[in-house]
Design a protein around this motif. Sequence first.
Motif, PDB file in Angstrom:
ATOM      1  N   ASP A 159       0.829  -1.212   0.000  1.00 38.85           N
ATOM      2  CA  ASP A 159       0.000   0.000   0.000  1.00 38.85           C
ATOM      3  C   ASP A 159       0.864   1.263   0.000  1.00 38.85           C
ATOM      4  O   ASP A 159       0.664   2.192   0.784  1.00 38.85           O
ATOM      5  CB  ASP A 159      -0.944   0.004   1.208  1.00 38.85           C
ATOM      6  N   ILE A 160       1.821   1.296  -0.912  1.00 31.03           N
ATOM      7  CA  ILE A 160       2.677   2.457  -1.095  1.00 31.03           C
ATOM      8  C   ILE A 160       2.633   2.834  -2.568  1.00 31.03           C
ATOM      9  O   ILE A 160       2.767   1.967  -3.438  1.00 31.03           O
ATOM     10  CB  ILE A 160       4.138   2.181  -0.663  1.00 31.03           C
ATOM     11  N   LYS A 161       2.441   4.101  -2.847  1.00 32.50           N
ATOM     12  CA  LYS A 161       2.432   4.573  -4.227  1.00 32.50           C
ATOM     13  C   LYS A 161       3.751   4.201  -4.898  1.00 32.50           C
ATOM     14  O   LYS A 161       4.824   4.373  -4.321  1.00 32.50           O
ATOM     15  CB  LYS A 161       2.262   6.096  -4.252  1.00 32.50           C
ATOM     16  N   GLN A 162       3.673   3.665  -6.108  1.00 39.09           N
ATOM     17  CA  GLN A 162       4.897   3.232  -6.777  1.00 39.09           C
ATOM     18  C   GLN A 162       4.893   3.619  -8.250  1.00 39.09           C
ATOM     19  O   GLN A 162       3.837   3.801  -8.871  1.00 39.09           O
ATOM     20  CB  GLN A 162       5.075   1.725  -6.647  1.00 39.09           C
ATOM     21  N   TYR A 163       6.108   3.746  -8.776  1.00 41.55           N
ATOM     22  CA  TYR A 163       6.269   4.121 -10.167  1.00 41.55           C
ATOM     23  C   TYR A 163       7.409   3.295 -10.772  1.00 41.55           C
ATOM     24  O   TYR A 163       8.576   3.524 -10.459  1.00 41.55           O
ATOM     25  CB  TYR A 163       6.578   5.614 -10.286  1.00 41.55           C
ATOM     26  N   PRO A 164       7.084   2.298 -11.608  1.00 42.59           N
ATOM     27  CA  PRO A 164       8.149   1.498 -12.242  1.00 42.59           C
ATOM     28  C   PRO A 164       8.759   2.248 -13.421  1.00 42.59           C
ATOM     29  O   PRO A 164       8.042   2.872 -14.209  1.00 42.59           O
ATOM     30  CB  PRO A 164       7.404   0.244 -12.711  1.00 42.59           C
ATOM     31  N   LEU A 165      10.074   2.202 -13.526  1.00 44.90           N
ATOM     32  CA  LEU A 165      10.791   2.897 -14.581  1.00 44.90           C
ATOM     33  C   LEU A 165      11.638   1.902 -15.362  1.00 44.90           C
ATOM     34  O   LEU A 165      12.507   1.239 -14.794  1.00 44.90           O
ATOM     35  CB  LEU A 165      11.718   3.959 -13.986  1.00 44.90           C
ATOM     36  N   ILE A 166      11.395   1.779 -16.655  1.00 51.26           N
ATOM     37  CA  ILE A 166      12.251   0.960 -17.493  1.00 51.26           C
ATOM     38  C   ILE A 166      13.628   1.604 -17.558  1.00 51.26           C
ATOM     39  O   ILE A 166      13.756   2.808 -17.779  1.00 51.26           O
ATOM     40  CB  ILE A 166      11.671   0.813 -18.917  1.00 51.26           C
ATOM     41  N   LYS A 167      14.681   0.815 -17.322  1.00 53.64           N
ATOM     42  CA  LYS A 167      16.050   1.320 -17.238  1.00 53.64           C
ATOM     43  C   LYS A 167      16.163   2.421 -16.184  1.00 53.64           C
ATOM     44  O   LYS A 167      16.874   3.412 -16.366  1.00 53.64           O
ATOM     45  CB  LYS A 167      16.540   1.816 -18.601  1.00 53.64           C
ATOM     46  N   GLY A 168      15.463   2.220 -15.079  1.00 49.11           N
ATOM     47  CA  GLY A 168      15.417   3.216 -14.028  1.00 49.11           C
ATOM     48  C   GLY A 168      16.758   3.523 -13.405  1.00 49.11           C
ATOM     49  O   GLY A 168      16.960   4.639 -12.903  1.00 49.11           O
ATOM     50  N   ASP A 169      17.697   2.564 -13.446  1.00 48.49           N
ATOM     51  CA  ASP A 169      19.003   2.811 -12.840  1.00 48.49           C
ATOM     52  C   ASP A 169      19.815   3.853 -13.603  1.00 48.49           C
ATOM     53  O   ASP A 169      20.821   4.349 -13.090  1.00 48.49           O
ATOM     54  CB  ASP A 169      19.805   1.513 -12.691  1.00 48.49           C
ATOM     55  N   SER A 170      19.389   4.203 -14.813  1.00 48.33           N
ATOM     56  CA  SER A 170      20.050   5.277 -15.556  1.00 48.33           C
ATOM     57  C   SER A 170      19.192   6.537 -15.625  1.00 48.33           C
ATOM     58  O   SER A 170      19.602   7.535 -16.217  1.00 48.33           O
ATOM     59  CB  SER A 170      20.386   4.809 -16.980  1.00 48.33           C
ATOM     60  N   LEU A 171      18.005   6.509 -14.991  1.00 48.52           N
ATOM     61  CA  LEU A 171      17.087   7.644 -15.040  1.00 48.52           C
ATOM     62  C   LEU A 171      16.808   8.275 -13.673  1.00 48.52           C
ATOM     63  O   LEU A 171      16.382   9.422 -13.603  1.00 48.52           O
ATOM     64  CB  LEU A 171      15.741   7.197 -15.640  1.00 48.52           C
ATOM     65  N   SER A 172      17.049   7.534 -12.615  1.00 49.81           N
ATOM     66  CA  SER A 172      16.737   8.000 -11.262  1.00 49.81           C
ATOM     67  C   SER A 172      17.941   7.821 -10.352  1.00 49.81           C
ATOM     68  O   SER A 172      18.535   6.733 -10.303  1.00 49.81           O
ATOM     69  CB  SER A 172      15.539   7.219 -10.694  1.00 49.81           C
ATOM     70  N   VAL A 173      18.293   8.872  -9.607  1.00 48.88           N
ATOM     71  CA  VAL A 173      19.441   8.784  -8.708  1.00 48.88           C
ATOM     72  C   VAL A 173      19.181   7.786  -7.581  1.00 48.88           C
ATOM     73  O   VAL A 173      20.096   7.082  -7.134  1.00 48.88           O
ATOM     74  CB  VAL A 173      19.808  10.179  -8.151  1.00 48.88           C
ATOM     75  N   SER A 174      17.931   7.684  -7.136  1.00 51.35           N
ATOM     76  CA  SER A 174      17.605   6.745  -6.059  1.00 51.35           C
ATOM     77  C   SER A 174      17.727   5.297  -6.525  1.00 51.35           C
ATOM     78  O   SER A 174      18.238   4.434  -5.796  1.00 51.35           O
ATOM     79  CB  SER A 174      16.183   6.998  -5.548  1.00 51.35           C
TER      80      SER A 174
END
Length: 246
Positions: free
Chosen positions: A155-170
Amino acid sequence: MTFCSGISLILLRFKEGLGLDKQKYLLDEVKRIEDLKRYEYEAYNKGFQYIAGIDEAGRGPIAGPVMAAAVILSRNFFCPGINDSKKLSALKRTKLAEEIKKQAISWSVAAVFPSYLDKVNILNATREAMLLAVKNLSPRPEYLLIDAVQLPDIDIKQYPLIKGDSLSVSIAAASILAKVERDRVMEAFDSLYPGYGFSRHKGYATREHLQSLLRLGACALHRVSFEPVKSMVLGARYGEQPALFE
């Protein structure tokens, strides 16, 4: 935090007298990392305070656990050189991991081992490792940025990102922690299961690993749901297939 205030904050953390090359490097890194905070800033602007980046390491190997890391960073987080873990050397990842741990509001790493992974499949094992990592964070995150995967039953808002390790610092931070901690686990297992070379290939299906697998057979760290381990356990003679090492 705006880009200009970010520059001022970072430069204040270093002594006076920086050379021009160092100053330019830091300015470039501030800009690059600010760009990597795009999705974090979008979440902050929606009122979320604790944003966790989540990533995994070890989905592809034929041996060892799949591991996931979750990291909550502050708005003013700055760690020169942070990037997708796959783009970094082992030494660079190790140094960055220590700095990430120092600066993080909270971080956690969790593992799912082959005995259970083989029962639930690799995707579900990855999700379970991620869920465990999230549950071990304190404070509890309010928003999740996840590399490619979506987590059910949370029950936590989430946002999946394709290739997220190159798009998000977290997510990049999480990818580094997951990779570094998994490598350490595999290095530790090398002494418990000698002869396989786990400290070198970390469980991936390298030529060395496959040759040792043919010679020694599978151990408790091997994933019997993955080929060629699965066929070997069932009695197939993979050593007779010339394409195995080509």
